[in-house]
Write an enzyme that holds these catalytic residues in place. Structure first.
Site, PDB file in Angstrom:
ATOM      1  N   HIS A 136      -3.029  -9.843  -9.176  1.00 39.68           N
ATOM      2  CA  HIS A 136      -4.070  -9.082  -9.876  1.00 39.68           C
ATOM      3  C   HIS A 136      -5.279  -9.966 -10.192  1.00 39.68           C
ATOM      4  CE1 HIS A 136      -0.268  -6.932 -11.151  1.00 39.68           C
ATOM      5  NE2 HIS A 136      -0.970  -5.933 -10.656  1.00 39.68           N
TER       6      HIS A 136
ATOM      7  N   LYS B  65       3.933 -12.153  -4.777  1.00 42.15           N
ATOM      8  CA  LYS B  65       3.835 -11.901  -6.212  1.00 42.15           C
ATOM      9  C   LYS B  65       4.076 -10.418  -6.488  1.00 42.15           C
ATOM     10  CE  LYS B  65       2.056 -15.950  -7.825  1.00 42.15           C
ATOM     11  NZ  LYS B  65       2.431 -16.701  -9.038  1.00 42.15           N
TER      12      LYS B  65
ATOM     13  N   GLN C 182       3.579   8.890 -10.775  1.00 45.12           N
ATOM     14  CA  GLN C 182       4.026   8.258  -9.528  1.00 45.12           C
ATOM     15  C   GLN C 182       5.449   7.736  -9.630  1.00 45.12           C
ATOM     16  OE1 GLN C 182       0.749   5.297  -9.851  1.00 45.12           O
ATOM     17  NE2 GLN C 182       2.278   3.787  -9.182  1.00 45.12           N
TER      18      GLN C 182
ATOM     19  N   ARG D 121       7.785  -6.890 -10.388  1.00 48.22           N
ATOM     20  CA  ARG D 121       9.235  -6.655 -10.402  1.00 48.22           C
ATOM     21  C   ARG D 121      10.044  -7.928 -10.126  1.00 48.22           C
ATOM     22  NH1 ARG D 121       7.389  -1.460  -8.487  1.00 48.22           N
ATOM     23  NH2 ARG D 121       8.215   0.180  -9.830  1.00 48.22           N
TER      24      ARG D 121
END
Length: 272
Positions: free
Chosen positions: A34, A180, A58, A183
């Site tokens: 991110h 990356k 979702q 989770r």
């Protein structure tokens, strides 16, 4: 950096924003992947908006909506460090009303990731379209790790004639090659070690393609040899439009892998 919580706050800020706008939508639990998106947006735009919203539409029944990692204060610090201008952090009842106009993802949303998660991409496109309407970005940044999602968002932008440039960004990996992911925190020490076989298999595939091997079946068999012992859900070969291919097309191929580690599902890919 200013944190925005309501639609009205965001709309007022956007109305008074001039110049190019970069937008990075996320579900939080921010990591280096991110960060790379936000930094790229910062380098290419006058103003940067980031959103953090764990989108309920979702997630399918039984999936990890409640367990999904939430690190609000750490995420705010990360966005400040990356010099984002605005961080939008709405609640679910801010983003959704009882009377929704639904977005229907195309047929390609029901293959690969969508095959085991039917309806997942409907929810993804629903929230992304809402966020695009609110932020009205010049450029929007998405990671290549979620390749099918990226493809469907590009198609949605095209279909709705949205004046937005979708910027695909390279996968960010740990030093040992693991992609990356928010989770990854669910993995045990042993699972974390075993997960390295995913990226190792993709590097094997790229190496074979570089040596002129184009037969998808041959490459897939070699990849499965590398991942022997893993619970591999699928290995897929598609072009950039997510059509299945039988032969490697250099410059137009994505190789995707999904493997499960108990309840943790990891996906990775390589573009060749």
């Amino acid at each position: 950096m200013k944190v925005l919580k309501t639609i009205e706050e965001l709309q007022e800020v956007r109305k008074n924003t001039k110049g190019s706008v970069g937008f990075v939508p996320t579900m939080g639990a921010l990591h280096d992947g991110h960060i790379s998106l936000i930094k790229k947006a910062r380098s290419e735009n006058d103003t940067v908006f980031v959103s953090i919203f764990v989108n309920p539409t979702q997630f399918l029944p039984g999936e990890d909506l409640e367990a999904y990692p939430r690190k609000e204060q750490a995420d705010i610090k990360i966005c400040e460090m990356c010099k984002a201008d605005y961080l939008f952090m709405p609640q679910a009842d801010t983003m959704y009303s009882p009377e929704e106009v639904l977005v229907k993802a195309p047929n390609k949303s029901y293959i690969l990731e969508g095959k085991t998660r039917p309806g997942h991409f409907d929810g993804v496109l629903q929230v992304v379209l809402k966020l695009f309407g609110l932020t009205q970005p010049t450029n929007a940044y998405f990671g290549k790790k979620d390749a099918q999602q990226l493809s469907l968002i590009q198609q949605m932008v095209k279909n709705f004639f949205l004046p937005i440039n979708i910027v695909p960004c390279d996968i960010v990996r740990e030093n040992d090659g693991l992609a990356k992911s928010s989770r990854n925190v669910y993995l045990s020490t042993t699972q974390r070690k075993d997960a390295l076989l995913i990226s190792k298999s993709l590097y094997k595939a790229a190496s074979l393609a570089a040596k002129k091997e184009k037969d998808v079946k041959v490459i897939k068999d070699k990849m499965l040899e590398v991942m022997q012992g893993l619970d591999v859900e699928y290995v897929a070969f598609v072009d950039r439009e997510f059509n299945e291919i039988k032969q490697i097309q250099l410059g137009n191929t994505i190789i995707l892998v999904v493997a499960r580690f108990d309840k943790t599902r990891l996906l990775d890919n390589i573009w060749i």
